[in-house]
Design a protein around this motif. Structure first.
Motif, mmCIF file in Angstrom:
data_model
loop_
_atom_site.group_PDB
_atom_site.id
_atom_site.type_symbol
_atom_site.label_atom_id
_atom_site.label_comp_id
_atom_site.label_asym_id
_atom_site.label_seq_id
_atom_site.Cartn_x
_atom_site.Cartn_y
_atom_site.Cartn_z
ATOM 1 N N THR A 116 0.847 -1.107 -0.139
ATOM 2 C CA THR A 116 -0.128 0.043 -0.081
ATOM 3 C C THR A 116 0.835 1.151 -0.024
ATOM 4 O OG1 THR A 116 -0.039 0.052 2.292
ATOM 5 C CG2 THR A 116 -1.924 -1.256 1.346
ATOM 6 N N PHE A 117 0.355 2.680 0.002
ATOM 7 C CA PHE A 117 1.034 3.600 0.078
ATOM 8 C C PHE A 117 0.494 4.815 0.310
ATOM 9 C CE2 PHE A 117 -0.931 3.257 -4.089
ATOM 10 C CZ PHE A 117 -1.141 4.635 -4.406
ATOM 11 N N CYS A 118 0.938 5.898 0.821
ATOM 12 C CA CYS A 118 0.335 7.190 1.159
ATOM 13 C C CYS A 118 0.858 8.181 0.232
ATOM 14 C CB CYS A 118 0.910 7.756 2.557
ATOM 15 S SG CYS A 118 0.699 9.361 2.891
ATOM 16 N N PRO A 119 0.163 8.783 -0.778
ATOM 17 C CA PRO A 119 0.546 9.725 -1.719
ATOM 18 C C PRO A 119 1.358 10.858 -1.001
ATOM 19 C CG PRO A 119 -1.779 9.072 -2.232
ATOM 20 C CD PRO A 119 -1.325 8.567 -0.895
ATOM 21 N N LEU A 120 0.566 11.521 0.108
ATOM 22 C CA LEU A 120 1.298 12.332 0.631
ATOM 23 C C LEU A 120 2.983 12.333 1.106
ATOM 24 C CD1 LEU A 120 -1.668 13.936 2.781
ATOM 25 C CD2 LEU A 120 -0.811 14.744 0.407
ATOM 26 N N CYS A 121 3.166 11.056 1.611
ATOM 27 C CA CYS A 121 4.554 10.678 1.867
ATOM 28 C C CYS A 121 5.224 10.519 0.690
ATOM 29 C CB CYS A 121 4.424 9.135 2.648
ATOM 30 S SG CYS A 121 3.830 9.363 4.278
ATOM 31 N N LEU A 122 4.694 10.122 -0.554
ATOM 32 C CA LEU A 122 5.557 10.130 -1.742
ATOM 33 C C LEU A 122 5.965 11.486 -2.067
ATOM 34 C CD1 LEU A 122 3.641 7.224 -3.712
ATOM 35 C CD2 LEU A 122 5.811 7.082 -2.444
ATOM 36 N N VAL A 123 5.307 12.482 -1.917
ATOM 37 C CA VAL A 123 5.654 13.665 -2.252
ATOM 38 C C VAL A 123 6.599 14.302 -1.268
ATOM 39 C CG1 VAL A 123 4.713 16.359 -2.401
ATOM 40 C CG2 VAL A 123 3.224 14.370 -3.146
ATOM 41 N N GLU A 124 6.455 14.097 -0.096
ATOM 42 C CA GLU A 124 7.091 14.864 0.825
ATOM 43 C C GLU A 124 8.795 14.081 0.963
ATOM 44 O OE1 GLU A 124 5.817 15.255 4.689
ATOM 45 O OE2 GLU A 124 3.861 16.517 4.153
ATOM 46 N N ASP A 125 8.658 12.853 0.712
ATOM 47 C CA ASP A 125 9.920 12.176 0.783
ATOM 48 C C ASP A 125 10.492 11.683 -0.519
ATOM 49 O OD1 ASP A 125 9.757 12.030 3.431
ATOM 50 O OD2 ASP A 125 8.481 9.981 3.619
ATOM 51 N N ASP A 126 10.021 12.508 -1.509
ATOM 52 C CA ASP A 126 10.744 12.314 -3.046
ATOM 53 C C ASP A 126 10.569 10.808 -3.352
ATOM 54 O OD1 ASP A 126 11.327 13.319 -5.381
ATOM 55 O OD2 ASP A 126 13.521 13.261 -4.798
ATOM 56 N N GLY A 127 9.204 10.077 -3.188
ATOM 57 C CA GLY A 127 9.139 8.851 -3.686
ATOM 58 C C GLY A 127 9.808 7.680 -3.045
ATOM 59 N N VAL A 128 9.938 8.018 -1.631
ATOM 60 C CA VAL A 128 10.430 6.690 -0.827
ATOM 61 C C VAL A 128 9.192 5.924 -0.285
ATOM 62 C CG1 VAL A 128 11.469 6.266 1.576
ATOM 63 C CG2 VAL A 128 12.509 7.934 0.011
ATOM 64 N N TRP A 129 9.611 4.696 -0.543
ATOM 65 C CA TRP A 129 8.380 3.766 -0.054
ATOM 66 C C TRP A 129 8.787 3.120 1.243
ATOM 67 C CZ3 TRP A 129 4.146 2.140 -3.042
ATOM 68 C CH2 TRP A 129 3.805 3.019 -4.301
ATOM 69 N N ARG A 130 7.786 3.025 2.099
ATOM 70 C CA ARG A 130 8.123 2.556 3.448
ATOM 71 C C ARG A 130 7.989 1.010 3.625
ATOM 72 N NH1 ARG A 130 11.031 6.571 5.977
ATOM 73 N NH2 ARG A 130 9.994 8.715 5.359
ATOM 74 N N LEU A 131 8.891 0.416 4.446
ATOM 75 C CA LEU A 131 8.748 -0.997 4.685
ATOM 76 C C LEU A 131 7.304 -1.491 5.363
ATOM 77 C CD1 LEU A 131 10.167 -3.570 4.151
ATOM 78 C CD2 LEU A 131 11.413 -3.405 6.313
ATOM 79 N N MET A 132 6.774 -0.605 6.128
ATOM 80 C CA MET A 132 5.741 -0.744 7.065
ATOM 81 C C MET A 132 4.406 -0.774 6.172
ATOM 82 S SD MET A 132 4.327 0.807 10.485
ATOM 83 C CE MET A 132 5.850 0.309 11.306
ATOM 84 N N TRP A 133 4.456 -0.272 4.945
ATOM 85 C CA TRP A 133 3.463 -0.050 3.956
ATOM 86 C C TRP A 133 3.049 -1.747 3.552
ATOM 87 C CZ3 TRP A 133 4.881 4.640 0.530
ATOM 88 C CH2 TRP A 133 5.066 5.950 1.407
ATOM 89 N N ARG A 134 4.065 -2.451 3.525
ATOM 90 C CA ARG A 134 3.813 -3.786 2.957
ATOM 91 C C ARG A 134 3.252 -4.829 4.183
ATOM 92 N NH1 ARG A 134 9.325 -6.057 0.200
ATOM 93 N NH2 ARG A 134 7.673 -7.625 -0.222
ATOM 94 N N ILE A 135 2.653 -4.294 5.187
ATOM 95 C CA ILE A 135 2.208 -5.202 5.992
ATOM 96 C C ILE A 135 0.957 -4.756 6.034
ATOM 97 C CG2 ILE A 135 2.112 -5.518 8.945
ATOM 98 C CD1 ILE A 135 5.040 -4.340 8.719
ATOM 99 N N PRO A 136 -0.110 -5.679 5.978
ATOM 100 C CA PRO A 136 -1.671 -5.762 5.738
ATOM 101 C C PRO A 136 -2.317 -5.010 6.970
ATOM 102 C CG PRO A 136 -0.964 -7.966 5.251
ATOM 103 C CD PRO A 136 0.205 -7.179 5.806
ATOM 104 N N TRP A 137 -1.769 -4.869 8.247
ATOM 105 C CA TRP A 137 -2.221 -4.495 9.380
ATOM 106 C C TRP A 137 -2.305 -3.073 9.353
ATOM 107 C CZ3 TRP A 137 -5.256 -7.862 11.745
ATOM 108 C CH2 TRP A 137 -4.768 -9.203 11.766
ATOM 109 N N ILE A 138 -1.335 -2.323 8.696
ATOM 110 C CA ILE A 138 -1.212 -0.994 8.740
ATOM 111 C C ILE A 138 -2.097 -0.394 7.502
ATOM 112 C CG2 ILE A 138 0.256 1.049 8.425
ATOM 113 C CD1 ILE A 138 0.852 -0.774 10.873
#
Length: 498
Positions: A116-138
């Motif tokens: 999954t992903f957060c569009p606002l985080c992609l904007v602020e972090d210049d396209g960085v994807w978080r490891l926690m986004w891969r966990i269904p509980w989040i």
């Protein structure tokens, strides 16, 4: 392999594919070129199995110096960083790659590919994807207080899920490396290229944020509480998982068709649906104690028109959970025929025998003490309190002797076979609704009998004959101490521990 000329520090909780994508962009190459330079792809261009999920220590030690990183930094970008915190990846050690994958996904909710992903985080972090986004509980971005996205709005694909086999290798590695862009394939073989950071977001409700923070704490390794009992993070999440399986099967929540089969191995991809599932089971998991949790579960069963639940009612629904099992045991202790409930109460949640057994039938009077009955039954006339006391005595005989049925329990106490059957059937009739009260009273008295300061033997049984409660006129019937009875009764003060 040579060290990359430009060093790049990974951001906190950054995923391995995201870091390599940023490295490729920084060095003006593609993800394929970066993988080949680092020796992550073989001569045929294939990526290692379970890319971004696990990495051997020797491989991390080889790659890290080329990235100006420590091996531990590389390992922290793998999904395995959350092993035994949010899920169990032990099945991946299976000799067969397919067998290991199946063993893992059947053990707990986990995505070995896709995110999954957060569009606002992609904007602020210049396209960085978080490891926690891969966990269904989040399901929610706590930083921006918005719900996550699970798919690209342009092509409908799941980011990081390149094919129908759910492989973890990055798709379309020859495309321009840009963490904001969707790399999902199009029907004509091109890359989608939609700007994921431009997708609209929806503000999360305070309740959803609270659930998101609870899940984030568990995923990070903090201990959780399931129906009043503290558990490890993994045990607590298994409790949530098991509760969701039960809720979906009983129709507590609308799952949009998800979960008809394999509810334990196939977490939905929609973060909004997962949050809905969490919301539905929240009253059960966050109940203050297992009794309250059993009340919630009992309500679910009634709404599903299940009047007589049994062990298979839950075992066939979803995987068992050590955290939720005490609640299920409490519920099962309320249902079924009396002798079945007695057997369930004779063992603890871990299967060990319950209570002390250093006393026998001679310690049980034909009619238990009046104060052994619940307050509202001590003066009952329908059913007569004397019959109820005789039934409690027979329950004790079944609990703590070798009596295998009510006739044998009654015979041990000096009751005729027909009266043993009739009194128990009468007292347990559904119209009275007191079966659980009598079982609870027997359970409580069974704990007190071994702690008596002095014992009195009731081996000299009275003759029981006649009809109805009159047959018990001459039965053994010890009185309460406050009424001038024997030296001990159930309301005698219990000895305190030294």
């Amino acid at each position: 392999m040579t060290r990359l000329p430009l060093a790049l520090a990974p951001l906190q909780d950054e995923a391995w594919p995201s870091y390599l994508t940023r490295q490729a962009a920084q060095h003006g190459t593609t993800l394929a070129g970066m993988g080949s330079h680092l020796g992550l792809r073989d001569a045929r261009g294939r990526w290692p199995g379970r890319f971004g999920v696990t990495m051997a220590e020797t491989e991390a030690a080889r790659v890290a110096p080329m990235l100006s990183l420590a091996p531990k930094q590389v390992q922290r970008m793998q999904l395995a960083a959350y092993h035994q915190l949010a899920f169990d990846l032990g099945g991946l050690a299976h000799n067969s790659a397919i067998g290991g994958t199946r063993a893992t996904v059947h053990a707990a909710w986990v995505w070995l590919a896709g995110t999954t992903f957060c569009p606002l985080c992609l904007v602020e972090d210049d396209g960085v994807w978080r490891l926690m986004w891969r966990i269904p509980w989040i399901t929610t971005c706590i930083r921006h207080e918005v719900g996550f996205h699970g798919t690209c709005h342009a092509c409908g694909g799941v980011p990081g899920l390149g094919n129908r086999f759910h492989g973890s290798a990055p798709p379309r590695v020859a495309a321009a490396p840009d963490g904001r862009r969707c790399t999902g394939p199009t029907p004509v073989g091109h890359v989608c290229g939609a700007d994921l950071s431009a997708q609209p977001t929806v503000q999360a409700s305070p309740e959803r944020l609270m659930r998101a923070k609870r899940m984030a704490d568990l995923v990070a390794g903090q201990r959780g509480v399931v129906s009043g009992t503290e558990r490890t993070s993994l045990q607590a999440l298994r409790g949530w998982q098991s509760a969701i399986g039960i809720a979906v099967r009983l129709g507590v929540v609308d799952s949009d068709g998800w979960g008809r089969t394999h509810r334990w191995a196939n977490p939905p991809r929609d973060p909004d649906l997962i949050d809905r599932l969490l919301q539905a089971v929240e009253p059960l998991v966050t109940a203050p104690d297992r009794t309250t949790g059993a009340d919630v579960l009992d309500g679910w069963l009634r709404d599903a028109d299940i009047r007589s639940p049994h062990v298979n009612t839950f075992d066939r629904i979803t995987q068992t959970s050590a955290a939720l099992q005490p609640v299920i045991n409490e519920l099962l202790g309320r249902h079924g025929r009396a002798h079945t409930v007695i057997q369930r109460r004779l063992t603890s949640a871990d299967g060990a025998p319950f209570g002390e057994r250093d006393w026998g039938v001679d310690d049980i009077p034909q009619l238990v003490w009046p104060c052994a009955l619940p307050e509202h039954l001590r003066h009952s006339t329908k059913p007569d309190q004397r019959i109820l006391r005789a039934v409690v005595s027979m329950i004790l005989a079944r609990m703590f002797t070798d009596a295998c049925d009510w006739v044998a329990a009654g015979r041990a106490l000096g009751f005729p076979a027909d009266k043993s059957r009739n009194w128990t059937r009468y007292a347990f009739a559904a119209k009275w609704g007191i079966k659980t009260d009598l079982l609870d009273a027997s359970h409580a008295l069974g704990q007190k009998l071994p702690k008596r300061p002095r014992r009195v033997s009731f081996h000299r049984r009275s003759q029981v004959s006649g009809f109805g409660s009159r047959a018990l006129a001459d039965a053994q019937s010890p009185r309460c101490r406050d009424q001038g009875g024997s030296a001990w009764c159930p309301c005698y003060p219990q000895p305190t521990a030294p």
